[in-house]
Design a protein around this motif. Sequence first.
Motif, PDB file in Angstrom:
ATOM      1  N   LYS A 100     -35.696  43.409  28.359  1.00  0.00           N
ATOM      2  CA  LYS A 100     -35.495  42.556  27.184  1.00  0.00           C
ATOM      3  C   LYS A 100     -34.536  41.407  27.482  1.00  0.00           C
ATOM      4  O   LYS A 100     -34.728  40.290  26.987  1.00  0.00           O
ATOM      5  N   LEU A 101     -33.508  41.668  28.301  1.00  0.00           N
ATOM      6  CA  LEU A 101     -32.578  40.591  28.637  1.00  0.00           C
ATOM      7  C   LEU A 101     -33.275  39.527  29.474  1.00  0.00           C
ATOM      8  O   LEU A 101     -33.136  38.324  29.230  1.00  0.00           O
ATOM      9  N   ARG A 102     -34.020  39.947  30.476  1.00  0.00           N
ATOM     10  CA  ARG A 102     -34.723  38.992  31.335  1.00  0.00           C
ATOM     11  C   ARG A 102     -35.731  38.184  30.523  1.00  0.00           C
ATOM     12  O   ARG A 102     -35.893  36.973  30.725  1.00  0.00           O
ATOM     13  N   LEU A 103     -36.392  38.846  29.594  1.00  0.00           N
ATOM     14  CA  LEU A 103     -37.381  38.168  28.761  1.00  0.00           C
ATOM     15  C   LEU A 103     -36.712  37.172  27.810  1.00  0.00           C
ATOM     16  O   LEU A 103     -37.223  36.071  27.584  1.00  0.00           O
ATOM     17  N   ALA A 104     -35.563  37.558  27.249  1.00  0.00           N
ATOM     18  CA  ALA A 104     -34.847  36.664  26.333  1.00  0.00           C
ATOM     19  C   ALA A 104     -34.388  35.402  27.061  1.00  0.00           C
ATOM     20  O   ALA A 104     -34.401  34.304  26.494  1.00  0.00           O
ATOM     21  N   LYS A 105     -33.973  35.539  28.295  1.00  0.00           N
ATOM     22  CA  LYS A 105     -33.564  34.371  29.069  1.00  0.00           C
ATOM     23  C   LYS A 105     -34.769  33.497  29.399  1.00  0.00           C
ATOM     24  O   LYS A 105     -34.719  32.263  29.301  1.00  0.00           O
ATOM     25  N   LEU A 106     -35.882  34.152  29.746  1.00  0.00           N
ATOM     26  CA  LEU A 106     -37.080  33.436  30.169  1.00  0.00           C
ATOM     27  C   LEU A 106     -37.757  32.711  29.012  1.00  0.00           C
ATOM     28  O   LEU A 106     -38.116  31.534  29.123  1.00  0.00           O
ATOM     29  N   GLN A 107     -37.895  33.374  27.898  1.00  0.00           N
ATOM     30  CA  GLN A 107     -38.681  32.827  26.796  1.00  0.00           C
ATOM     31  C   GLN A 107     -37.835  32.172  25.704  1.00  0.00           C
ATOM     32  O   GLN A 107     -38.288  31.240  25.044  1.00  0.00           O
ATOM     33  N   ASP A 108     -36.611  32.673  25.498  1.00  0.00           N
ATOM     34  CA  ASP A 108     -35.786  32.161  24.398  1.00  0.00           C
ATOM     35  C   ASP A 108     -34.636  31.287  24.876  1.00  0.00           C
ATOM     36  O   ASP A 108     -33.873  30.768  24.057  1.00  0.00           O
ATOM     37  N   GLY A 109     -34.485  31.154  26.197  1.00  0.00           N
ATOM     38  CA  GLY A 109     -33.423  30.318  26.726  1.00  0.00           C
ATOM     39  C   GLY A 109     -32.032  30.908  26.588  1.00  0.00           C
ATOM     40  O   GLY A 109     -31.029  30.177  26.625  1.00  0.00           O
ATOM     41  N   LEU A 110     -31.923  32.238  26.433  1.00  0.00           N
ATOM     42  CA  LEU A 110     -30.623  32.885  26.323  1.00  0.00           C
ATOM     43  C   LEU A 110     -29.825  32.671  27.608  1.00  0.00           C
ATOM     44  O   LEU A 110     -30.336  32.875  28.720  1.00  0.00           O
ATOM     45  N   GLU A 111     -28.588  32.272  27.472  1.00  0.00           N
ATOM     46  CA  GLU A 111     -27.732  32.102  28.642  1.00  0.00           C
ATOM     47  C   GLU A 111     -27.198  33.461  29.064  1.00  0.00           C
ATOM     48  O   GLU A 111     -26.375  34.070  28.385  1.00  0.00           O
ATOM     49  N   ALA A 112     -27.689  33.949  30.192  1.00  0.00           N
ATOM     50  CA  ALA A 112     -27.298  35.273  30.664  1.00  0.00           C
ATOM     51  C   ALA A 112     -27.480  35.339  32.171  1.00  0.00           C
ATOM     52  O   ALA A 112     -28.367  34.685  32.738  1.00  0.00           O
ATOM     53  N   ASP A 113     -26.650  36.128  32.827  1.00  0.00           N
ATOM     54  CA  ASP A 113     -26.741  36.327  34.269  1.00  0.00           C
ATOM     55  C   ASP A 113     -27.718  37.467  34.540  1.00  0.00           C
ATOM     56  O   ASP A 113     -27.443  38.624  34.218  1.00  0.00           O
ATOM     57  N   THR A 114     -28.867  37.139  35.108  1.00  0.00           N
ATOM     58  CA  THR A 114     -29.875  38.157  35.419  1.00  0.00           C
ATOM     59  C   THR A 114     -30.078  38.300  36.926  1.00  0.00           C
ATOM     60  O   THR A 114     -31.100  38.791  37.381  1.00  0.00           O
ATOM     61  N   SER A 115     -29.093  37.874  37.692  1.00  0.00           N
ATOM     62  CA  SER A 115     -29.233  37.902  39.162  1.00  0.00           C
ATOM     63  C   SER A 115     -29.136  39.311  39.729  1.00  0.00           C
ATOM     64  O   SER A 115     -29.629  39.571  40.824  1.00  0.00           O
ATOM     65  N   ASP A 116     -28.489  40.227  39.019  1.00  0.00           N
ATOM     66  CA  ASP A 116     -28.335  41.585  39.542  1.00  0.00           C
ATOM     67  C   ASP A 116     -28.500  42.598  38.415  1.00  0.00           C
ATOM     68  O   ASP A 116     -27.588  43.346  38.076  1.00  0.00           O
ATOM     69  N   LEU A 117     -29.671  42.623  37.813  1.00  0.00           N
ATOM     70  CA  LEU A 117     -29.951  43.598  36.770  1.00  0.00           C
ATOM     71  C   LEU A 117     -30.112  44.973  37.412  1.00  0.00           C
ATOM     72  O   LEU A 117     -30.871  45.141  38.374  1.00  0.00           O
ATOM     73  N   HIS A 118     -29.420  45.959  36.879  1.00  0.00           N
ATOM     74  CA  HIS A 118     -29.460  47.282  37.500  1.00  0.00           C
ATOM     75  C   HIS A 118     -29.003  48.349  36.512  1.00  0.00           C
ATOM     76  O   HIS A 118     -28.492  48.060  35.427  1.00  0.00           O
ATOM     77  N   ILE A 119     -29.180  49.606  36.942  1.00  0.00           N
ATOM     78  CA  ILE A 119     -28.758  50.780  36.169  1.00  0.00           C
ATOM     79  C   ILE A 119     -27.809  51.588  37.052  1.00  0.00           C
ATOM     80  O   ILE A 119     -28.094  51.796  38.234  1.00  0.00           O
ATOM     81  N   GLU A 120     -26.710  52.030  36.487  1.00  0.00           N
ATOM     82  CA  GLU A 120     -25.763  52.854  37.233  1.00  0.00           C
ATOM     83  C   GLU A 120     -25.724  54.262  36.641  1.00  0.00           C
ATOM     84  O   GLU A 120     -25.712  54.428  35.424  1.00  0.00           O
TER      85      GLU A 120
END
Length: 619
Positions: free
Chosen positions: A44-64
């Motif tokens: 959802k974060l990657r999509l929001a940045k891609l389609q809605d122009g949300l300013e967010a760092d998606t360079s290292d999306l991960h789960i810990e």
Amino acid sequence: MTMETLEFQAEARQLLQLMVHSIYSNKDIFLRELISNASDALDKLRLAKLQDGLEADTSDLHIEVEPDAEARTLTVRDNGIGMTREEVVELIGTIAKSGTAELLTKLKEATEAKSGDAGLIGQFGVGFYSTFMVADRVTLVTRKAGTEGHGTRWESAGEGTYTIDDEPDAPIGTTVTLHLRPKDEDDKLYDYTDEWKIREIVKRYSDFIAFPIRKGSGEDAETLNSMKALWARPRSEVTDEEYHQFYRHISHDWTDPLEIINMKAEGTFEYEALLFIPARAPHDLFQRDARRGLQLYVKRVFIMDDSKELIPDYLRFVKGVVDAADLSLNISREILQQDRHIQMIRRRLVKKVLSTIKDLMSSNPEKYATFWREFGRAVKEGLLSEPDNHKPILEIASFATTAGSEPTTLAAYVERMKEGQEEIYFLTGENRSQVENSPHMEAFREQGYEVLILTDPVDEIWVDAVPDFDGRKLRSIARGSVDLKKDEDEKEPEGDYAPLLGFLKDRLDEQVKEVRLSHRLTTSAACLVSDADDITPALEKMYRAMGQEGPRVKRILELNPNHPLVSGLRAAHERGAEDPALPDTAELLYGTALLAEGGDLEDPARFAKLLADRLARTV
């Protein structure tokens, strides 16, 4: 805002109790659920940045995944979209989903039966609650991407209430910390701080997740999953178990799929698809607000969930992924509806699904029978929405029949048609018993004609949309006139019925458009039939239920001249057309014909009085 203590919604409280006192044998699924939720948040974060122009760092999306054996905690963290305070209350404090009552009923039944059906948890989309199978306290800290300032802290012991407060230093994303119960292997409650156990669960359930699942954080973090897209791997290199786990992840149906479909198109437009036909219908198959559609990727990048443009509504139960190589990453739902490449993919997916089902009919009849029992009613909707696919849909359809207890295909029916029979006969109704006992069936049964028994509501509609099958017209035995061939020695009834027919037409003019002698009755006195081009009473009732009031359709009353009641009525009319009992008899005759087909009397009290008065004169 200050800290609040709130109560869970009533249904959520019941669900929590089932989780806290769970007897489910497979408690490992809690981690699968948390990782699945985290993966959705990253998408959802990657999509929001891609389609809605949300300013967010998606360079290292991960789960810990971070275990702490000393503190007896397990933490699952993502740097995804996050939640606002209001969203936390809405998504976790309540179960705002259709089917909640059914969920609770099935979970209780599973608990009482000790069946361990933990699949119900994921199927109804409330997997977060499964954490209380292994934890006596759960803490969630989250902050919505794109918001300034503080985040939100949620905590509960699963006992009916939860606290919610501001969290000043919360990072973007969501962190869930489980305060684990003591290990109890007799209850299948393992040590979920054990690194080996965590690796086992991730490998079994979440290996295909598209984001790295890391144990620990920083430079020493270790990635636990392969992140390989199953649809991009040759089928020979993927085990059935891997396919099954992937299906469970995207469908939230924790039973194995009935059939797996791989597709790959190369050339001017390239795409890959991995589709699954479920083994059972979801609880919301016929609910308008149900989630449906396929996941759409472009060059391995997730674009959208539930893409309805890729699959028609009558195949809404099909789950899976389509990965297109030549679409834009910025494609929207509006563009999807018009995109010719998407339309081409849709046509090919439909063709492949229908051909796969057809192959099952011969290669695995048991699987096919399961499929049609679960999804046949939905598939028949395609006979209304996709005229171009009438033939392939009819070829995979099965129908109940008077020829036996097992369903038949139309092709098999045609093979059994009597010599000289030109049409495929059918009769619609609410259930098999009503149809089999219908007066309309009498002559067909007596002369050995097979009749299809159609009892799904959609059957009332599609039969008018389909002109024929393999050149054979589909014919309702309750509409129009019937001219079954008679034995040569069968004699026409003696006497002139014209005066009686005219009398009945006059007396019942508000109810019927015509009264005539019948060739379809052998034991009943009368029946009602529709004109060949008129809609059926059931369809008329359906339209009224939807608020579409149309003109009332009059029907035709047919009489059996060989029945003692009808011949006696003719004789009574000849003796004295002014007999005051004749109008009442006409009304009773019409009423019994209406009741025999399951119809509703306009004035039941009047009918009951007429019948009681007539019976009183016979005793």
